[in-house]
Scaffold this active site. Sequence first.
Site, PDB file in Angstrom:
ATOM      1  CG  PHE A   1     -31.286  25.250  20.178  1.00  0.00           C
ATOM      2  CD1 PHE A   1     -32.604  25.322  20.637  1.00  0.00           C
ATOM      3  CD2 PHE A   1     -30.788  24.001  19.814  1.00  0.00           C
ATOM      4  CE1 PHE A   1     -33.406  24.196  20.712  1.00  0.00           C
ATOM      5  CE2 PHE A   1     -31.575  22.863  19.895  1.00  0.00           C
ATOM      6  CZ  PHE A   1     -32.889  22.956  20.347  1.00  0.00           C
ATOM      7  CB  CYS A   2     -31.538  28.538  25.109  1.00  0.00           C
ATOM      8  SG  CYS A   2     -30.710  30.139  24.968  1.00  0.00           S
ATOM      9  CB  THR A   3     -36.139  30.666  24.966  1.00  0.00           C
ATOM     10  OG1 THR A   3     -36.521  29.433  25.569  1.00  0.00           O
ATOM     11  CG2 THR A   3     -37.386  31.415  24.523  1.00  0.00           C
TER      12      THR A   3
END
Length: 948
Positions: free
Chosen positions: A511-513
Amino acid sequence: MRMTDTIGTSRRSISSYSRRHQVPVLIAVTLISVSAEMFHLHHLPRVGAVNAFTRSAVSFVEPARTRNGHHARALSTHLLSSVREGPINRSNADIVAARLQVQAAKKAARAKSLEEQRERNMRIKRMIHTESSGGDKSRNGEAYPVPSLYAVKVSACQELREELRMNGREKRGRLFVEVGSHASKSIRGLRFELHSFFRALKKSTYVLSAALPEVADDGSVISPTDIESDPANATAYFSPLESDDDVERAFQLADEFYNDSSRGGDRLKRPSLLLHVTKDPNAPPPPPPPKYLEDMADPAETESMTMLSFYAFPPEGVEDPETFATSLRNKWRAFGALGRVYVANEGTNAQMSVPTNVLDNFLECCRSIPELGEHMENGINIDPVPLGVEEFQVAGDMNGKPAPPFKALHVRVRNQVVADGLEKALDWQSAGYDMPPLEWHDKLKEAKQTKGKGREGEDTPLIFDCRNTYETSVGTFDGAKPLKTENFRDSWEVLQAELADKPKDTPIMTFCTGGIRCVKVGAYLTQEMGFTNVSRLAGGIIAYDRTLNANATSEESMFKGVNYVFDGRVGRQITDDAMAECITCGCKANLLSNCANNNCHRRMVQCEACRTMFAGACSEACKQRVLNNGITKYGLMPTERTVVDQSSSIAYDNLDDYSAGHTSPAPSLYAEIEANTFAHLTTGAHMVSGSSQGRLLTQLASMSREGRILELGTFTGYATCCFLEGAGIAADVIGYDGPGGSRAGGPFVMTLERDSRAIDVAASHLRIMSEYGIGEVAAEEACKMRGENGRVEETTEDSILTTYRNMVGCELLRVTDALATVEEISRGDGEVQTAPFDIVFVDADKTRLLDYVEACVTSDKLLKKGGIIIVDNVLWKGLVLGSSGGGMSQAAIDKDEDGLNDKELKKNRRSRKLAGLMHEFNSAVVEDQRVEVVLLPIRDGLSVLRKR
């Protein structure tokens, strides 16, 4: 008189006319009001004052603009093509450098054109002056020169006037075209000259027609009065100009008419022509607006702003990023959208804010763009809660002060939309499973329960936080493992090490922003490392937060803390968990910001108590820098006058404010000058001297021998008024009772400025001071320059003369090069000759400070022996410290520039360069035995030099 009526008469060659009268082949166009019957020298604008042209009744326009523009466009095309080729092999620095080279080429072309214009202006001015000096003599008299200009009287039809909303000067006018010029030989050249006056015509299609004039007994040109109201009369009276031959023939007929005494041509001062501009009846109608703009609300009336983000990796890529970026700017301008958007061959990456009342229209627009549309993976990430307009203005953080998340829309071309450091581009369409937020939530809950029961096994997923350390430190998902990278391009080595011994079917969740980095991570894991069970959070943390708030409000968020976002907000708090440590005291905290010291700007986490104690700075050293600089909290200036409480109970935020609070208050006028500067020249409002420095300048002027001050750089007149006030005190002390001082002697302030906008504001302030003084009445008058009915009168004069207290003369002089004027005064051989001054205040070109000082110390005609030179901004925001001791190391420079965008990077490098020049100046003058130097750390630094 229709020109077709004269066909068959003898024609005279324009080229032979030019040769016979030795006319230089150039185009010079002079535009004047129709009501001006005679052309006098005092109507002329200042030569070289470009901004004044548009306000003057007369202006001169360059002929070479098309030529220079062609060269600039050719160079631009060549340079931009280099930007577009092979983007994966070009760094962002190369792309930016190429773009700056394009801008430099355009700037150089403009500068060249302006220089040619100045030369022509001087020549034409002399020529007109020579004609005017002929007085009432006949044109055949000895004193009257052979005419070399055509007088062309121009009018526009009523339809064009209404459609283009032409102003008074654009509706009708008279222009002068030089004999033999491009404008007298081609339809294109004539249109170009028209556009210099009828600027609005560039926005429409039109046709031209011409006629010969009728001449009154006094030699004035008469044109039909009913052609504007009745197009049929115009058709009957004028002949169409459709080709180059038509144009050349029209001017030839004007020559013939001028030499035909039987038709009154001998009464004309020069060959004349009537030109009529009408709407093109065959022009195609404008295209209809796109559907997404139909029935759209006014973005300016929105009550809230919606934060959003999206990315797109179209399979075919973006063929021409530069053109695509321009297209996005043009399409999104209608929505009042703000944000930061990156475009590259690989795709688009956007973080934006959009007025909520046009959000649906904006989404429809994005879906209609082929490079976005269906390629926006997971659509557009929209924050669940819009920000009210007032809340939006303070939702971000800028140097420790409230600011909007975005202030403008920036669409920039990049090598990659996310710099990954990979040697080759991967297939971003093959990047693992895009897991919906609710499924992700359930997987994390299941993994947490499994881990809590001690039943971890091969099916337990590895959860990687693909963000950088400064992001993961303030918030992450339960059970996630951060990659602990400082830059995204470092991720690949970390993944290789973490997964070295893992089976290829190991379940991996990333996951990331907003999801874009996980696309690249997923592609790398599947294509480069061979893992087969890779999934990523669809839409990133932003989509997870929105989905949970909308569809699962009873569920506890698996994300804890703050989601770092790439806008002025820095972080969006999702839960109250404090995940990070305060950089100052080490306690748990989650307040994200940047160090308030502009020269540090370090990303940091700081608790509320330490943020207050350290004034938003990261360390004691930066705190002192902030306090010493006195970072000004600019806000909207009031349009009503207010009285400031100066009681002893005030708590001061910095040393500048404390100093101002314990300095004798400035007269009322000065606060209004500051307010007017902010209202009319907002971007330069920080340049005003301010109360403490202004009071010092007044005192220095009051202690001068005669009250004679030369100021280089007027800006809006704050320091000028301070010097006038001080010169008045000096006049009282010496018992001066003569008329107002002047260039020749007596109390006198001469101030030089080149910026026309600043001159307009400064002239208004000086006139107010001259008439009303510096007290409450003057302040009330100055206050009228703001608000709904406030305005600043345009000033076209080159020299504005006022008098303060009927004793101190003041001259605001418009110049193009202040140093050239100063050197002229020092030599005593030019147009500007004055008695020597007591004080010279230098707030001009920072790159030539030593030249200004040299002119002062080498000539007693400019500055008296024992006189004072005051130089402003010698500490240059404190950056001179970095220039001393050999300058900043490359490592320090790299750290200082880390994370800056193009504009910030350019500004940072310029500031560092100017700081180096300031340090060189300070080092040079302190060693100069001709002066005695005191450097005062007031505001941005004042250097006071006494001439020995």
